[in-house]
Scaffold this motif. Sequence first.
Motif, short mmCIF file in Angstrom:
data_model
loop_
_atom_site.label_atom_id
_atom_site.label_comp_id
_atom_site.label_asym_id
_atom_site.label_seq_id
_atom_site.Cartn_x
_atom_site.Cartn_y
_atom_site.Cartn_z
N GLN A 82 0.83 -1.20 0.00
CA GLN A 82 0.00 0.00 0.00
C GLN A 82 0.87 1.25 0.00
O GLN A 82 0.55 2.23 -0.68
N LEU A 83 1.97 1.21 0.75
CA LEU A 83 2.88 2.36 0.78
C LEU A 83 3.50 2.61 -0.60
O LEU A 83 3.57 3.74 -1.06
N VAL A 84 3.93 1.52 -1.23
CA VAL A 84 4.54 1.64 -2.57
C VAL A 84 3.52 2.23 -3.55
O VAL A 84 3.84 3.12 -4.33
N ARG A 85 2.28 1.71 -3.49
CA ARG A 85 1.24 2.20 -4.39
C ARG A 85 0.95 3.67 -4.13
O ARG A 85 0.80 4.47 -5.07
N ALA A 86 0.90 4.07 -2.86
CA ALA A 86 0.62 5.47 -2.51
C ALA A 86 1.74 6.37 -3.03
O ALA A 86 1.47 7.46 -3.56
N ARG A 87 2.99 5.93 -2.87
CA ARG A 87 4.11 6.74 -3.37
C ARG A 87 4.05 6.88 -4.88
O ARG A 87 4.29 7.96 -5.43
N ARG A 88 3.72 5.78 -5.56
CA ARG A 88 3.64 5.80 -7.03
C ARG A 88 2.54 6.77 -7.48
O ARG A 88 2.74 7.57 -8.39
N LEU A 89 1.37 6.70 -6.83
CA LEU A 89 0.27 7.59 -7.19
C LEU A 89 0.63 9.05 -6.89
O LEU A 89 0.27 9.95 -7.65
N SER A 90 1.36 9.26 -5.81
CA SER A 90 1.77 10.62 -5.45
C SER A 90 2.71 11.20 -6.51
O SER A 90 2.55 12.34 -6.93
N ARG A 91 3.68 10.38 -6.93
CA ARG A 91 4.60 10.86 -7.98
C ARG A 91 3.85 11.14 -9.28
O ARG A 91 4.13 12.12 -9.97
N LYS A 92 2.88 10.27 -9.60
CA LYS A 92 2.10 10.47 -10.82
C LYS A 92 1.32 11.77 -10.74
O LYS A 92 1.25 12.53 -11.71
N ALA A 93 0.72 12.05 -9.59
CA ALA A 93 -0.03 13.29 -9.40
C ALA A 93 0.89 14.51 -9.49
O ALA A 93 0.52 15.53 -10.06
N GLU A 94 2.09 14.39 -8.91
CA GLU A 94 3.04 15.50 -8.99
C GLU A 94 3.44 15.78 -10.44
O GLU A 94 3.54 16.94 -10.85
N ARG A 95 3.67 14.72 -11.22
CA ARG A 95 4.02 14.91 -12.64
C ARG A 95 2.87 15.56 -13.40
O ARG A 95 3.09 16.46 -14.22
N ALA A 96 1.63 15.12 -13.13
CA ALA A 96 0.47 15.71 -13.80
C ALA A 96 0.33 17.18 -13.44
O ALA A 96 0.04 18.01 -14.32
N ALA A 97 0.56 17.52 -12.18
CA ALA A 97 0.47 18.93 -11.76
C ALA A 97 1.56 19.76 -12.44
O ALA A 97 1.30 20.88 -12.90
N GLN A 98 2.76 19.20 -12.54
CA GLN A 98 3.85 19.91 -13.20
C GLN A 98 3.53 20.14 -14.69
O GLN A 98 3.76 21.22 -15.22
N GLN A 99 2.97 19.13 -15.34
CA GLN A 99 2.60 19.28 -16.75
C GLN A 99 1.50 20.32 -16.92
O GLN A 99 1.52 21.09 -17.88
N ALA A 100 0.57 20.35 -15.98
CA ALA A 100 -0.51 21.36 -16.05
C ALA A 100 0.07 22.76 -15.88
O ALA A 100 -0.33 23.69 -16.58
N ARG A 101 1.02 22.91 -14.95
CA ARG A 101 1.66 24.23 -14.77
C ARG A 101 2.41 24.66 -16.02
O ARG A 101 2.33 25.81 -16.44
N LEU A 102 3.10 23.70 -16.65
CA LEU A 102 3.83 24.03 -17.89
C LEU A 102 2.86 24.42 -19.00
O LEU A 102 3.11 25.40 -19.74
#
Length: 54
Positions: free
Chosen positions: A28-48
């Motif tokens: 569950q921790l691994v999955r949460a970290r993966r989803l968090s990184r994915k969300a951070e990348r999506a937010a960065q792409q939206a900002r760009l």
Amino acid sequence: MYSLHEDLARAQAAARLGEAQELRRGHQLVRARRLSRKAERAAQQARLALARAL
């Protein structure tokens, strides 16, 4: 004698259950970290995309 075997079996079952719960928490921790990184990348792409649109 039977009670001793029963106690041993119960202790082993409890240990296996504990191991399974720890593994599940780890997954569950691994999955949460993966989803968090994915969300951070999506937010960065939206900002760009927003910065390019301005």
